[in-house]
Write a protein that holds these residues in place. Structure first.
Motif, mmCIF file in Angstrom:
data_model
loop_
_atom_site.group_PDB
_atom_site.id
_atom_site.type_symbol
_atom_site.label_atom_id
_atom_site.label_comp_id
_atom_site.label_asym_id
_atom_site.label_seq_id
_atom_site.Cartn_x
_atom_site.Cartn_y
_atom_site.Cartn_z
ATOM 1 N N ILE A 7 40.046 -24.111 -0.314
ATOM 2 C CA ILE A 7 39.210 -24.954 0.544
ATOM 3 C C ILE A 7 39.395 -24.632 2.011
ATOM 4 O O ILE A 7 38.427 -24.348 2.914
ATOM 5 N N ALA A 8 40.858 -24.506 2.433
ATOM 6 C CA ALA A 8 40.961 -24.125 3.798
ATOM 7 C C ALA A 8 40.642 -22.703 4.017
ATOM 8 O O ALA A 8 40.247 -22.354 5.265
ATOM 9 N N HIS A 9 40.517 -21.839 3.409
ATOM 10 C CA HIS A 9 40.044 -20.411 3.489
ATOM 11 C C HIS A 9 38.777 -20.461 3.727
ATOM 12 O O HIS A 9 38.123 -19.731 4.593
ATOM 13 N N ARG A 10 38.079 -21.006 2.895
ATOM 14 C CA ARG A 10 36.405 -21.141 2.926
ATOM 15 C C ARG A 10 36.132 -21.921 4.178
ATOM 16 O O ARG A 10 35.242 -21.428 5.007
ATOM 17 N N GLU A 11 36.859 -22.936 4.784
ATOM 18 C CA GLU A 11 36.588 -23.649 6.011
ATOM 19 C C GLU A 11 36.763 -22.753 7.144
ATOM 20 O O GLU A 11 36.394 -22.770 8.242
ATOM 21 N N ALA A 12 37.895 -22.015 6.977
ATOM 22 C CA ALA A 12 38.170 -21.049 8.312
ATOM 23 C C ALA A 12 37.147 -19.958 8.270
ATOM 24 O O ALA A 12 36.939 -19.729 9.400
ATOM 25 N N LEU A 13 36.713 -19.535 7.278
ATOM 26 C CA LEU A 13 35.519 -18.590 7.398
ATOM 27 C C LEU A 13 34.361 -19.184 8.022
ATOM 28 O O LEU A 13 33.491 -18.716 8.604
ATOM 29 N N ILE A 14 34.216 -20.402 7.531
ATOM 30 C CA ILE A 14 32.816 -21.099 8.186
ATOM 31 C C ILE A 14 33.111 -21.384 9.583
ATOM 32 O O ILE A 14 32.171 -20.968 10.423
ATOM 33 N N GLY A 15 34.485 -21.621 10.025
ATOM 34 C CA GLY A 15 34.565 -21.572 11.469
ATOM 35 C C GLY A 15 34.369 -20.338 12.212
ATOM 36 O O GLY A 15 33.879 -20.140 13.403
ATOM 37 N N VAL A 16 34.924 -19.238 11.723
ATOM 38 C CA VAL A 16 34.789 -17.916 12.169
ATOM 39 C C VAL A 16 33.402 -17.751 12.178
ATOM 40 O O VAL A 16 32.753 -16.958 13.323
ATOM 41 N N GLY A 17 32.723 -18.061 11.210
ATOM 42 C CA GLY A 17 31.218 -17.563 11.241
ATOM 43 C C GLY A 17 30.321 -18.141 12.419
ATOM 44 O O GLY A 17 29.634 -17.707 13.003
ATOM 45 N N LEU A 18 30.634 -19.555 12.607
ATOM 46 C CA LEU A 18 30.252 -20.120 13.614
ATOM 47 C C LEU A 18 30.510 -19.696 15.010
ATOM 48 O O LEU A 18 29.745 -19.751 15.732
ATOM 49 N N ALA A 19 31.684 -19.280 15.286
ATOM 50 C CA ALA A 19 32.130 -18.700 16.502
ATOM 51 C C ALA A 19 31.399 -17.391 16.666
ATOM 52 O O ALA A 19 30.989 -17.243 17.851
#
Length: 86
Positions: A7-19
């Motif tokens: 879950i943390a990995h998926r959410e980190a990817l969401i954050g990077v994508g948003l950036a």
């Protein structure tokens, strides 16, 4: 791999994508509209249009997106070991 780390990995990817999306938005408006001669600028609320769209609207959109993601997509996950008790 532990479920919480997935879950943390998926959410980190969401954050990077948003950036990345925010940078592309900012770069596109700042250098796309801002590359014209100053005499051709149009102004919105006293700001050049490139600045208004890239910095002001971009910031507002990203802030609203982060709030929506935090409220509805991101999950609260505990990373403490279940056997560890103080």
């Amino acid at each position: 791999m532990d479920h919480g780390f997935k879950i943390a990995h998926r959410e980190a990817l969401i954050g990077v994508g948003l950036a990345i999306v925010h940078f592309v938005w900012w770069f596109g408006f700042a250098y796309g509209l801002g590359s014209r001669p100053v005499e051709e600028y149009t102004y919105i609320l006293g700001f050049p249009d490139w600045f208004f769209y890239s910095c002001i609207i971009g910031f507002i959109l990203v802030s609203v997106t982060v709030i929506i993601l935090a409220k509805f997509v991101l999950k609260d996950v505990s990373f403490e070991e279940e056997g560890d008790e103080l």
